[in-house]
Design an enzyme around this catalytic site. Sequence first.
Site, PDB file in Angstrom:
ATOM      1  N   ASP A  30      44.980  33.056  36.080  1.00 37.96           N
ATOM      2  CA  ASP A  30      45.338  33.790  36.879  1.00 37.96           C
ATOM      3  C   ASP A  30      45.163  33.535  38.310  1.00 37.96           C
ATOM      4  O   ASP A  30      45.374  32.303  38.501  1.00 37.96           O
ATOM      5  CB  ASP A  30      44.726  35.279  36.606  1.00 37.96           C
ATOM      6  CG  ASP A  30      45.244  36.413  37.312  1.00 37.96           C
ATOM      7  OD1 ASP A  30      44.440  36.771  38.479  1.00 37.96           O
ATOM      8  OD2 ASP A  30      46.295  37.021  37.008  1.00 37.96           O
ATOM      9  N   TYR A  34      45.711  39.127  47.023  1.00 32.70           N
ATOM     10  CA  TYR A  34      47.114  39.407  47.218  1.00 32.70           C
ATOM     11  C   TYR A  34      47.713  39.766  48.465  1.00 32.70           C
ATOM     12  O   TYR A  34      48.683  39.426  49.049  1.00 32.70           O
ATOM     13  CB  TYR A  34      47.539  40.588  46.367  1.00 32.70           C
ATOM     14  CG  TYR A  34      47.463  40.426  44.836  1.00 32.70           C
ATOM     15  CD1 TYR A  34      45.947  40.859  44.285  1.00 32.70           C
ATOM     16  CD2 TYR A  34      48.264  39.785  43.926  1.00 32.70           C
ATOM     17  CE1 TYR A  34      45.773  40.377  42.885  1.00 32.70           C
ATOM     18  CE2 TYR A  34      48.013  39.752  42.699  1.00 32.70           C
ATOM     19  CZ  TYR A  34      46.778  40.127  42.108  1.00 32.70           C
ATOM     20  OH  TYR A  34      46.381  39.808  40.676  1.00 32.70           O
ATOM     21  N   HIS A  53      48.324  38.157  28.596  1.00 34.38           N
ATOM     22  CA  HIS A  53      47.842  37.720  29.973  1.00 34.38           C
ATOM     23  C   HIS A  53      46.252  37.086  29.760  1.00 34.38           C
ATOM     24  O   HIS A  53      46.069  36.102  30.474  1.00 34.38           O
ATOM     25  CB  HIS A  53      48.063  38.578  30.919  1.00 34.38           C
ATOM     26  CG  HIS A  53      47.592  37.890  32.451  1.00 34.38           C
ATOM     27  ND1 HIS A  53      48.292  36.790  33.029  1.00 34.38           N
ATOM     28  CD2 HIS A  53      46.540  38.358  33.143  1.00 34.38           C
ATOM     29  CE1 HIS A  53      47.643  36.581  34.121  1.00 34.38           C
ATOM     30  NE2 HIS A  53      46.569  37.447  34.306  1.00 34.38           N
TER      31      HIS A  53
END
Lengths: 324, 319
Positions: free
Chosen positions: B103, B233, B298
């Site tokens: 990730d 982010y 994921h």
Amino acid sequence: MESVMKTSDLNHHRIKTNGIHIHVAEKQGQGPFVLLLHGFPETWVSWHHQIHDLANHGYHVVAPDLRGYGDSDSPPSPSSYTMFHIVADLIGLLDHFNQQKVFVVGHDWGATAAWHLSLFRPDRVKGMVAMCVPFFPRDPYIKPTLFFKQSFGDDLYINQFQEAGRAERSFAKYDHLTVIKKFLLINQTDVLIAPRGMEIIDDMEIPSQLPPWITEQELQIYADKFQQSGFTGGLNYYRTMDLTWELLAPWQGSKITVPSKFIIGDKDIGYKSFSKPYIEGNVMKTLVPDIEVVILEGHHFIQQEKPKQVSDEIISFIQKLVLD
Amino acid sequence: MEGINHKMITVNGINMHIAEMGEGPIVLLLHGFPELWYSWRHQILFLAAHGYRVIAPDLRGYGDTTGAPLHDPTKFTTLHVVGDLVALIDAIGADKVFVVGHDWGAIIAWKLCLFRPDKVKALVNLSVHFSPRNPHLKVVESFRAMYGDDHYICRFQEPGEIEAVFANIGTKQVLKKFLTHCDPDAFYFPKDDPFGDKYKSPVTLPSWLTEEDIDYFARKFEQTGFSGGVNYYRCLDLDWELEAPWTNAKVNVPVKFVVGDLDLVYNIPHAKEYIHNGGFHKYVPLLEEVVVIEGAAHFITQEVPDEVNKHIFDFLQKF
């Protein structure tokens, strides 16, 4: 010099790169390709001798006005002037000219740009020549302005340049030609520190006579450009030194692997009093294992003061690598 | 977790917590969002038992790592995080290490390879493929165009906003929802659901995730909050700006890529073509293997740990 400015075999372009427009002067040739990067407070014009000399050897020469200077764009915020921004501008130029790997020559801030281009993208640099500003090791704990403050106090020119608007206001007391003369005709050899309570520009003297290597007209060409662009763009490089340092953490301890040549004048500001031991010492050789050091007789603006010697050093460096 | 040693190391101006185990060549394990060193618990035990010295940090902004200013998103760029890791590699006295990323940890690993290929022997990256920088389109804008304003990446941008939504949902519930997400579709946080009500439905934990596991994550995220992780982010566009020198640069490190076929990242439009039809290999010329694990989503380090262990070990063995 006017012949270089007006000559029809110099191309001028405004190239879109990394979100801005960069103006370059170009002299085409069969190669190799050489990028010439000026410093503060100059423009592509500082290289007019070298452009001529390198082109006579058939080199393809490109000399940009760096971001913040001359006819290139000057984004308003200091944080748009990190070495990451400057190097990306140059990568865009190389891509524009379809050059995979090039020679780079940089003076002053242009040398810093060349070092960082070599650090970030050694795959794009065949060899580099840095003039006047060596590659210094990054201190993992102490950011540059603090280091300079500790070593030289608040009135070192770099520290005086930090506050937005301050240097611009102090320069504005003089006409642009005077400001340019104060810098380009520097003949003091010690580190540029102003007396307490004085702005550095007020402490810089202009010699009574111009030295033989530059004319009033040439100086006026710089003055006119800075009248157009202002000094903020160039000063922003200083204002972003700490941010660049912070963002350089991944390159802590990293070496410059690109073949390098370092040229400095023995009367350059701070050479004898500060940087000479470093330049002659082992730390720089460890950090830049493939380096050749050349000390010339001269001051800071060495490519204009000793043009033939500088050109010869650049050409011999490139020729050796091309033949290898 | 017996045998795992916990240490604090000062790196790049922060205090990094690492979990460490085993002796041998060093393997650095880099977690993602919203996770911790703990996500690697199976890999740490396995690799340490198979002759490796495993180091799994809590990345900047997470877990027991302290010192990063959580309220200043600009301190969470890839340059900061890679800087932390370079300092960590130096602090442990290593020259070159193996890296495994998942990730955000995978993104950081890609950047570590771009910036300091001299530090990485080989890389096993999980879930997130290397994406070349698009010089004409910023990152957040590209997600907005593809998925709309309610996409989690868009909703993560404004400082404080998603933290308020998460606070409404509750830390433990947020973690349960994220870690059990096995949908190939992305996360959305619709603006017309400001309390995140759609995330309040009860979660049945799968066999691979226990209440104790969730409690560990929840304890840590209750301490730190989510801002640290979300700030990564918030730096996507700043990263894009600062990484401009590496436009079209290649990753020149041997790589193995492993992804679950239900992973939301693998299911981003055009990702599969890119990964399998040569695009990925063009930017990662030393990409040696691509493995797609059927039925996995994921969070594969926890969902299918034995397979992930084997894939990592098989690759590292070659060096």
